[in-house]
Design a protein around this motif. Structure first.
Motif, PDB file in Angstrom:
ATOM      1  N   HIS A 140      23.932   1.002 114.328  1.00 40.04           N
ATOM      2  CA  HIS A 140      22.607   0.948 114.955  1.00 40.04           C
ATOM      3  C   HIS A 140      22.190   2.234 115.662  1.00 40.04           C
ATOM      4  CE1 HIS A 140      20.728  -2.898 114.134  1.00 40.04           C
ATOM      5  NE2 HIS A 140      21.958  -3.353 113.970  1.00 40.04           N
TER       6      HIS A 140
ATOM      7  N   TYR B 160      20.895   2.203 106.013  1.00 38.29           N
ATOM      8  CA  TYR B 160      19.519   1.716 105.844  1.00 38.29           C
ATOM      9  C   TYR B 160      18.777   1.451 107.139  1.00 38.29           C
ATOM     10  CZ  TYR B 160      21.999  -2.736 106.435  1.00 38.29           C
ATOM     11  OH  TYR B 160      22.797  -3.746 106.901  1.00 38.29           O
TER      12      TYR B 160
ATOM     13  N   ARG C 233      15.054  -9.185 119.313  1.00 37.54           N
ATOM     14  CA  ARG C 233      15.504  -7.795 119.154  1.00 37.54           C
ATOM     15  C   ARG C 233      14.409  -7.008 118.460  1.00 37.54           C
ATOM     16  NH1 ARG C 233      20.286  -5.912 115.102  1.00 37.54           N
ATOM     17  NH2 ARG C 233      18.704  -6.697 113.685  1.00 37.54           N
TER      18      ARG C 233
HETATM   19  N1  DSN Z   1      23.868  -6.207 110.947  1.00 34.53           N
HETATM   20  C1  DSN Z   1      22.577  -6.775 110.667  1.00 34.53           C
HETATM   21  C2  DSN Z   1      21.575  -6.376 111.708  1.00 34.53           C
HETATM   22  O1  DSN Z   1      21.940  -5.709 112.662  1.00 34.53           O
HETATM   23  O2  DSN Z   1      20.414  -6.750 111.584  1.00 34.53           O
HETATM   24  C3  DSN Z   1      22.093  -6.364 109.310  1.00 34.53           C
HETATM   25  O3  DSN Z   1      22.140  -4.985 109.164  1.00 34.53           O
END
Ligand code: DSN
Length: 433
Positions: free
Chosen positions: A211, A236, A369
């Motif tokens: 992240h 991604y 989130r």
């Molecule tokens: N791990 C999940 C998320 O954080 O949304 C999918 O990448």
């Protein structure tokens, strides 16, 4: 003229629109959804047209197993070139000696790390799901939780990792692997502190930077690589590429074990069009413009957090050092499920998310989130994200004032404004026409 009865006429020529209108229609609708809505899911982004070209290329036809130069199938010369480019770019971007770019996802990258470093039943210390950890870090429902012995650390009353708790648990349980990083933890992590604890108990340290990998690449976040034995990431999210995972390390022996763990350990043949697209996104991230992108993602995420807090909405950990932030809806009396449905109707897509100490089930949750990566890609800066924060606050307060009921009129009013903003920041012009 090839008149083989086994070859459907037009097989190599006809486009999807004419051969399969049902799939084409669903894809066209998805394009319109992305063009006309604001994507705030922290694990999403908008890949470049160049990445789409790579994904839709004929390398999808090729089967290879093994590593570049050491394949089990012939005809791999160009596949080797593509994968070698991705590896070299990953190494350069993150300043490390070894990279494996084959994992189909972040979860499979983490599974490969487990296979390379652990025996079944070994103890693993990772972050609890409700505190922001990830399923593949030892959650009970995941194979990493079923086949290993997970111990969980959480966050303190301020929503921050308490290294004292991590240290206490590490000494008590003597894990073989400690994991830092997660899916919904918004603050910078003390990687050096984690390494110190790992060394003290003889554990390996895995940093999962899924992240914040894009911010590390763009110089907007500290890198875990100098501290972790092994680092995983997805390509991604804020790295802004095609779906997939990567594994990075400086340790040659570990790299060999990780390569074997990816193949033949947990995966078979390489998804080469995804690897080609990874090479493209890693190349893009090496360009100077990506540094400006990373800095803007962080500024935008902080802008949304500040806007929501100024409107009386609780933000976990009081803000963010990453592209994501988590709103705690408990003070508003709302669930994440109802709130995300309401925001989606208004054209603002995000996901329901557990918050620390959440008692709601995973399909309900007490939080939302948000992520700034995709909006930043389409050109939004602080002014647009401040507006987005205000829309979110308007909708959440309207629901809270109505005892949790959705305000359909407010949703439609915001939807109209969201469409107008999206038209001013168009994406994928000409695609699908
Ligand atoms: N791990 C999940 C998320 O954080 O949304 C999918 O990448």
């Amino acid at each position: 003229m090839n008149d083989s009865p086994a070859l459907e006429p037009g097989y190599f020529l006809d486009r999807l629109q004419s051969t399969d209108p049902e799939v084409h229609a669903a894809l066209a609708d998805e394009l319109r959804r992305q063009q006309e809505g604001i994507e705030l899911i922290a694990s999403e982004n908008l890949v470049s047209r160049a990445s789409l070209d790579a994904l839709a290329s004929v390398i999808v036809n090729k089967t290879v197993e093994g590593r570049p130069g050491a394949r089990y199938y012939g005809g791999a010369a160009h596949a080797d070139r593509i994968e070698a480019l991705a590896i070299e770019r990953a190494r350069r971007l993150f300043g490390c000696a070894f990279a494996n770019v084959q994992p189909h996802s972040g979860s499979q990258a983490n599974q490969a790390v487990f296979l390379a470093l652990l025996e079944p039943g070994d103890t693993v210390l990772g972050m609890a799901l409700d505190a922001g950890g990830h399923l593949s870090h030892g959650a009970a429902v995941n194979l990493t939780g079923k086949w290993f012995d997970p111990v969980r650390y959480g966050t303190d009353a301020a929503g921050l990792i308490d290294l004292g708790e991590v240290e206490r648990l590490a000494h008590e349980h003597r894990p073989r692997l400690i994991i830092c990083g997660g899916s919904a933890y918004p603050r910078a992590i003390d990687f050096a502190g984690f390494r110190r604890i790992a060394d003290a108990v003889g554990a390996m340290l895995l940093a999962d930077m899924a992240h914040f990998a894009g911010l590390v690449a763009g110089g907007a976040h500290p890198s875990p690589l100098p501290h972790a034995h092994v680092t995983t990431a997805t390509t991604y999210k804020n790295l802004r590429g095609a779906r997939g995972g990567i594994i990075l390390t400086d340790d040659a022996d570990l790299a060999r074990r990780l390569d074997s763990a990816v193949f033949p350990g947990v995966q078979g043949s390489v998804i080469l069009n995804a690897v080609a697209a990874k090479a493209v996104c890693l190349g893009e991230a090496l360009k100077p413009a990506f540094r400006a992108y990373a800095a803007q993602v962080l500024a935008n995420a902080r802008c949304v957090a500040d806007t929501l807090m100024a409107r009386g909405i609780a933000i976990v950990a009081g803000g963010t050092d990453t592209p994501l932030l988590v709103a705690d809806l408990r003070p508003l009396g709302l669930t994440g499920a109802a709130a995300s449905d309401g925001l989606e109707a208004a054209g603002l897509t995000c996901n329901k998310n557990a918050v620390p100490g959440d008692t709601q089930p995973p399909r309900v949750t007490s939080g939302l989130r948000f992520g700034a990566a995709a909006g930043t890609t389409r050109g939004f800066r602080e002014a647009e994200f401040r507006q987005i924060g205000d829309w979110i606050a308007d909708l959440l307060h309207a629901m809270a004032d109505a005892g949790g009921a959705r305000d359909k009129a407010e949703e439609q009013a915001v939807r109209t404004e969201v469409r107008a903003l999206c038209r001013a920041f168009p994406i994928y012009p000409g695609l699908g026409t």
